[in-house]
Design a protein around this motif. Sequence first.
Motif, PDB file in Angstrom:
ATOM      1  N   GLY A   1       1.166  -1.226   0.028  1.00 12.01           N
ATOM      2  CA  GLY A   1      -0.192   0.184   0.339  1.00 12.01           C
ATOM      3  C   GLY A   1       0.853   0.910  -0.482  1.00 12.01           C
ATOM      4  O   GLY A   1       1.787   1.333  -0.074  1.00 12.01           O
ATOM      5  N   PRO A   2       0.092   2.315   0.142  1.00 14.26           N
ATOM      6  CA  PRO A   2       1.208   3.401  -0.325  1.00 14.26           C
ATOM      7  C   PRO A   2       1.724   3.728   1.919  1.00 14.26           C
ATOM      8  O   PRO A   2       1.399   3.179   2.758  1.00 14.26           O
ATOM      9  N   THR A   3       2.686   4.990   1.672  1.00  9.55           N
ATOM     10  CA  THR A   3       3.543   4.424   2.514  1.00  9.55           C
ATOM     11  C   THR A   3       3.487   5.624   3.785  1.00  9.55           C
ATOM     12  O   THR A   3       3.386   5.345   4.783  1.00  9.55           O
TER      13      THR A   3
ATOM     14  N   LEU B   1      -2.925   4.588   3.758  1.00 10.91           N
ATOM     15  CA  LEU B   1      -3.372   3.199   3.569  1.00 10.91           C
ATOM     16  C   LEU B   1      -4.103   2.801   5.286  1.00 10.91           C
ATOM     17  O   LEU B   1      -5.063   1.823   4.054  1.00 10.91           O
ATOM     18  N   ALA B   2      -4.186   3.358   6.044  1.00 12.13           N
ATOM     19  CA  ALA B   2      -5.343   3.127   6.575  1.00 12.13           C
ATOM     20  C   ALA B   2      -7.255   3.609   5.686  1.00 12.13           C
ATOM     21  O   ALA B   2      -8.190   2.424   5.830  1.00 12.13           O
ATOM     22  N   ARG B   3      -7.061   4.448   5.279  1.00 12.71           N
ATOM     23  CA  ARG B   3      -8.318   5.082   4.457  1.00 12.71           C
ATOM     24  C   ARG B   3      -8.311   3.757   3.274  1.00 12.71           C
ATOM     25  O   ARG B   3     -10.012   2.917   2.947  1.00 12.71           O
ATOM     26  N   VAL B   4      -7.863   3.328   2.861  1.00 13.28           N
ATOM     27  CA  VAL B   4      -7.391   2.202   2.187  1.00 13.28           C
ATOM     28  C   VAL B   4      -7.951   1.236   2.590  1.00 13.28           C
ATOM     29  O   VAL B   4      -9.472   0.344   2.183  1.00 13.28           O
TER      30      VAL B   4
ATOM     31  N   HIS C   1     -14.886  -4.273   2.239  1.00  7.90           N
ATOM     32  CA  HIS C   1     -14.399  -3.423   3.387  1.00  7.90           C
ATOM     33  C   HIS C   1     -13.212  -4.726   3.185  1.00  7.90           C
ATOM     34  O   HIS C   1     -12.472  -5.085   4.022  1.00  7.90           O
ATOM     35  N   LEU C   2     -11.675  -3.584   3.280  1.00  4.84           N
ATOM     36  CA  LEU C   2     -10.124  -4.688   2.670  1.00  4.84           C
ATOM     37  C   LEU C   2     -10.003  -4.966   4.528  1.00  4.84           C
ATOM     38  O   LEU C   2      -9.793  -5.882   4.652  1.00  4.84           O
ATOM     39  N   GLY C   3     -10.555  -4.390   5.099  1.00  2.63           N
ATOM     40  CA  GLY C   3     -10.525  -4.190   6.864  1.00  2.63           C
ATOM     41  C   GLY C   3     -10.523  -6.008   7.388  1.00  2.63           C
ATOM     42  O   GLY C   3     -10.632  -5.851   8.473  1.00  2.63           O
TER      43      GLY C   3
ATOM     44  N   ASP D   1       8.208  -2.861   7.999  1.00  2.00           N
ATOM     45  CA  ASP D   1       7.477  -3.337   9.138  1.00  2.00           C
ATOM     46  C   ASP D   1       7.013  -1.376   9.726  1.00  2.00           C
ATOM     47  O   ASP D   1       5.620  -1.520  10.624  1.00  2.00           O
ATOM     48  N   GLU D   2       7.142  -0.878   8.826  1.00  6.98           N
ATOM     49  CA  GLU D   2       7.282   1.042   9.443  1.00  6.98           C
ATOM     50  C   GLU D   2       5.782   0.743   8.765  1.00  6.98           C
ATOM     51  O   GLU D   2       4.813   1.372   9.735  1.00  6.98           O
ATOM     52  N   ASP D   3       5.348   0.589   7.773  1.00  4.41           N
ATOM     53  CA  ASP D   3       3.996   0.572   7.136  1.00  4.41           C
ATOM     54  C   ASP D   3       2.799  -0.076   8.414  1.00  4.41           C
ATOM     55  O   ASP D   3       2.285   0.301   8.371  1.00  4.41           O
ATOM     56  N   LEU D   4       2.570  -1.293   9.181  1.00  6.29           N
ATOM     57  CA  LEU D   4       2.399  -1.178  10.498  1.00  6.29           C
ATOM     58  C   LEU D   4       1.613  -0.253  10.799  1.00  6.29           C
ATOM     59  O   LEU D   4       0.786  -0.786  11.638  1.00  6.29           O
ATOM     60  N   ARG D   5       2.122   0.566  11.467  1.00  7.01           N
ATOM     61  CA  ARG D   5       1.604   2.335  11.805  1.00  7.01           C
ATOM     62  C   ARG D   5       0.135   2.213  11.092  1.00  7.01           C
ATOM     63  O   ARG D   5      -0.462   2.740  12.433  1.00  7.01           O
ATOM     64  N   PHE D   6      -0.569   1.938   9.956  1.00  7.96           N
ATOM     65  CA  PHE D   6      -1.452   2.536   9.562  1.00  7.96           C
ATOM     66  C   PHE D   6      -2.482   1.477  10.743  1.00  7.96           C
ATOM     67  O   PHE D   6      -3.504   1.918  10.589  1.00  7.96           O
ATOM     68  N   LEU D   7      -1.957   0.325  11.542  1.00 14.37           N
ATOM     69  CA  LEU D   7      -3.223  -0.747  13.017  1.00 14.37           C
ATOM     70  C   LEU D   7      -3.129   0.254  13.745  1.00 14.37           C
ATOM     71  O   LEU D   7      -4.731   0.332  14.070  1.00 14.37           O
ATOM     72  N   ASP D   8      -2.784   1.302  13.763  1.00 13.13           N
ATOM     73  CA  ASP D   8      -3.332   2.404  15.037  1.00 13.13           C
ATOM     74  C   ASP D   8      -4.088   3.383  14.347  1.00 13.13           C
ATOM     75  O   ASP D   8      -4.709   4.173  15.377  1.00 13.13           O
TER      76      ASP D   8
END
Lengths: 136, 354
Positions: free
Chosen positions: B286-288, B293-296, B304-306, B322-329
Amino acid sequence: MALHVVGTLDELPPGTRKIVEVDGRSIGIFNVAGEFLAIRNRCPHQGAPLCLGEQFGVLESDEPGRYTLRRPGEMVRCPWHGWEFDLRTGQSWFDPERTRVRRYDVKVGEDGRQPGPYVAETYPVAHDRTHVYVEL
Amino acid sequence: MIPGATVIDVDVHNHPASVEDLVPYLDDHWREYLAKTAFAGPPDSAYPPAAPNTGAAPAEVLGDRTRLEEAALGSGDAERAVLSCTYAVESIHNPYAAQAMAAAANDWQAREWLAGDGGGRLGASIVVASQDPDLAAEEIDRVAGTPGFVQVLLPLRSAVPYGNRRFRPIFAAAARHGLVVALHYGGSPGNPPTASGWPSYYAEQYAGMAAIAQTQLTSLIAEGLFDLLPTLRVTVAEAGFCWVPQWLWRADKDWQMLGREIPWVRSPPHEYVRRHVRFSLRPIDGPTDPQALARVVEETEPIHLGSLLMYASDFPHAHGDDEDLRFLDLVSPATRDRILHDTAAAWYPFSERS
Ligand code: FES
């Protein structure tokens, strides 16, 4: 409601159709195996001349590779985007809106297919020994 | 790992450290065959040994339950993990050798991974010789009753798309036993890893996996596999997920116009995906920007991808994400729980073992 003469019996033998103008509305009159059906010549999707489309039967399948064709000629396929409409009810069967409206409630019809939200206008047709009439 | 969260990791790789690990699980004939010929198990591997994304874990770690659990699951962050044993038996041309190696890999997993896993923390994947679907289905029937096997692993690439009738026995066996089928990165050698022939580089092959996943899912839907097997569940693993909405926009539209050719497909493709398909989180494609990414994940149509994603570390493979996992918050708490735990908990037939 009034009856409008739309043609003679002779010019609409089984398997043919005729597009007429009634009260400023373009309407297709179809003779499907001796029965007359009329539907508005305007696709509810984006306004294509629906009655120029090919006619098909209702195609069903309960298993990959097995086909059942019922009600020959009773569906018309829009010449623009291919959605099919039931000449008897005007009901569409391929539903474009479901791809956009997530919470759309899907109803499964008797034969397992899903009706779409688009319905084309249909009209009662009558005929006597010489003429065909549409009622609107 | 995700600190403080209860996590199910749906893609952790175990693998025999060498073919020697499997020798105890082979019969006399195949033991002699290994000893007296040049045959040494699958000639191919999905992962070139020195490629940066293959990861640095030594073979001994992937071949040992205690060491892998320690390396991949840490001290208990992951409540459970699904093991993806990509033992590439599909690259063995002798079908009976392929079947024997698959069976040995399964018995090795049953004994050395599942039998000693008292808490039922691990779910394992049944290895099958997918090039021969009848033999593969027999193998699924043979081991499906062993507690701990939760899915059948198929390499993402196949000789013809998986919806083809020839593969039905595999999917039918999985559905019969309530197992998930994972379509996991990797695949049949001898067939090009792109839809347009042979690329020159591994980088092309790896990046091209998303396109193959689309081909496979389109095939499963178009060939009516989900209509034939209404309980079938498919996980697409290690192939990304941001392509899913875009693929479905196209697939839904084509179904509307061309669906008459496949009248057994009665719903738009996205409805089949909602009911029958889930995706592993890694690699994140996804986007960095984590907000984007959270919006996607939360907002894409038609699906709903989520609600479809399941957390995966893909250990030991490295994707630099690993950095991308920030979208989870940044997604809703419900979506976060689904991704980290809830979806996988409902998807896999984990068993409590004692
Ligand atoms: S205008 Fe008729 S289907 Fe689009």
